[in-house]
Design an enzyme around this catalytic site. Structure first.
Site, PDB file in Angstrom:
ATOM      1  N   GLY A 126     100.394  25.311  30.080  1.00 18.68           N
ATOM      2  CA  GLY A 126      99.468  24.233  30.403  1.00 18.68           C
ATOM      3  C   GLY A 126     100.254  23.031  30.891  1.00 18.68           C
ATOM      4  N   GLU A 127      99.761  21.828  30.572  1.00 23.54           N
ATOM      5  CA  GLU A 127     100.391  20.547  30.959  1.00 23.54           C
ATOM      6  C   GLU A 127     100.255  20.260  32.456  1.00 23.54           C
ATOM      7  OE1 GLU A 127     104.539  20.309  29.875  1.00 23.54           O
ATOM      8  OE2 GLU A 127     104.159  20.727  27.771  1.00 23.54           O
ATOM      9  N   GLY A 128      99.808  21.265  33.232  1.00 22.73           N
ATOM     10  CA  GLY A 128      99.823  21.146  34.690  1.00 22.73           C
ATOM     11  C   GLY A 128     100.983  21.917  35.314  1.00 22.73           C
TER      12      GLY A 128
END
Lengths: 359, 359
Positions: A321-323
């Site tokens: 995740g996180e981008g």
């Protein structure tokens, strides 16, 4: 009450530029390579032309990651390998530039904004850019109670709209939605199940790396939350209130408003895929403005993207995740734009176009 | 006669650095992310540490594409959608900077050298860097005659060794083998079939985009050439002479010598995969120095990589060659190195490592 007219919002989503797409497809046929030989880079160049309204398109010059952070009550139900306080600690890590998303953003020329929608703890050093859209501390434990009130869901959704306006007005020409929230793959799975009809066991993944017992607890939580969520499946904001969270509601708003503001989006992992499913219910035309960056290891992401008809550009076994999964696709977008803009054509390079073999 | 001692060459292939690999694996476990959450980027960081002999590894700073160009007699047998003179025209396009490989190399900070091993035509403006290793004009039509004499195959193979020495001595720290040669997927398919036992119909692809009739002609050519090649399967240089070509022989040499010179390689499409199969027969330890960049649409590439145990990093539907599929993987290598080198650790960021959920 936050005034929110979802029908008006959906109507404000523009179409991508069909002429620019047609020009890009035509130019692709003239470049010094067999037609189709650059595979998905060719598709991507056409998509970029459409969303930028120009041919050739330029590589995104000011890509921006917006990490939407929030805690989830279900993290206390044993659905994650990490303690809930890690959410706030990781927000501090983002602000200090030490997380994977920061490193990858620097590499590809993107910048990172982290927004605290519903982190439980205080994050030392978080300024107004981070905290001004905070809706509440954590969210309800969705197997037994609502994540948010409907009013809170609206505020979070509206925060997503505002964040896009802030970023686009500041010059962002591409957005990558990122997520940070211990436990957040659980509400994401519930949303995907509620909107696709999937059974919990088909779509519950290992998240940050839970063991078999954790997976069974998580699946039971998803089942219980899904029982509460299914009746709300046709009311996106009620669904986000019942089984989402402030981060997911904001991400849904972000995805719709990016389209309204003609700003392309590279989706990340399962959390953004779940939000994209909800956003697609609100504004069915918005998905023309999105591409899927990376296939995650979470089956709920696969199910959501399949439903949306989006095929991830990369498959690297990411599950962070996180981008990060969105960011990894940016060099592909640049490659798509650069090849279309810079390659010689058969004419300009005086190369014999395909002809009958001499036999 | 070119003196070539293949056994000595094989013995000169060093092992990658096991200590650096172990250090990288250990450091991965300390970074602020769940273990394994960066998927293949984590593997890649460990591979880079091993081939560079340092932890953390650095992103390749002077990557070099070496495009090995040559014509193939089979191009006159109707196996390609393009006329043979396109090979030389495309070499001129590379020298002028207008091909896909040039554009993508500029984007990722690589440089391109094109080497004419066996182009049929004169390439206007080609200097010594391009022409000094030329072995002959075109190669024999492998369905009815040998591609090269054994002596020519040795000279081409030795050229591959010399090219690596030239490039590594000039500072290259990573090599991407590229190919240019109308018809070259035909000898590549024959080599793969000869070394894996595959049937022609299983591995013949569409190359630059031939139609059904072309595919049938190509499959018949591969069948005939394979009949001539199979008896040579245990003698790599004889095999390259019978069914390869000067470009394929040089690429085989390049892949072995890169390992000898401790220089990592990112493989490209089907031509480099076929050469890698031959190189692996000559020097079985060399493949520790290679990764596969991109899955092509050619089934012979899949078969060759499967046999080598290499899984491509990308799957973008590429079928261009030139080194483009290798180049597209360079940002992933950089991401692998950068995350390992720059991410905060749980300790440095004071983040609670995974612990039992609170329940």
């Amino acid at each position: 009450m936050v005034p929110l007219d979802l029908a008006a919002l959906a109507a404000a989503v523009p179409r991508v530029d069909a002429d620019a797409r047609a020009s890009a497809a035509d130019l692709q046929r003239q470049l010094t390579k067999p037609v189709g030989a650059l595979g998905r880079l060719e598709e991507l160049s056409i998509w970029l032309a459409g969303v930028q309204g120009r041919c050739p398109p330029h590589p995104p010059g000011r890509p921006r990651v917006v990490v939407l952070a929030g805690d989830h009550g279900v993290a206390r139900a044993g659905v994650s390998a990490y303690r809930p306080e890690v959410t706030g600690q990781m927000v501090a890590n983002f602000l200090a530039g030490g997380a994977a998303v920061n490193v990858l953003a620097r590499q590809v020329g993107a910048t990172v904004r982290v927004v605290d929608l519903a982190v439980e703890t205080e994050v030392p050093g978080a300024g107004a850019e981070t905290t001004r859209h905070k809706v509440r501390r954590s969210s309800g434990r969705i197997d037994v109670e609502d994540a948010l009130s409907v009013e809170e869901a609206k505020r979070a959704f509206a925060a997503g709209l505002t964040i896009v306006d802030e970023e686009v007005d500041a010059g962002a020409d591409l957005l990558v939605p990122g997520d940070m929230g211990i436990g957040n793959t659980t509400p994401a799975a519930v949303l995907v199940a509620a909107l696709t009809g999937a059974e919990p066991a088909e779509i519950v993944g290992r998240g940050t790396g839970i063991d078999d017992a954790g997976w069974m607890r998580k699946t039971a939580v998803v089942r219980d939350a899904l029982h509460r969520a299914r009746p709300k499946a046709d009311d996106p904001l009620a669904l986000l209130a019942t089984a989402g969270g402030a981060d997911l509601a904001a991400m849904t708003g972000l995805l719709v408003q990016a389209a309204v503001r003609r700003t392309p989006v590279v989706l990340d992992g399962v959390v953004s895929a779940a939000a994209a499913l909800v956003a697609d219910r609100i504004a069915p035309g918005a998905l023309a403005w999105w591409v899927a960056g990376s296939r995650s290891t979470e089956p709920a992401q696969h199910r959501a993207l399949e439903r949306l008809g989006l095929v991830p550009l990369l498959d690297l076994g990411l599950r962070l995740g996180e981008g990060t999964g969105g960011l990894m696709a940016l060099p592909l977008l640049a490659a798509a734009a650069n090849t279309l803009a810079e390659m010689a054509t058969f004419d300009s390079a005086r190369i014999t176009d395909r002809g009958p073999p001499r036999g």
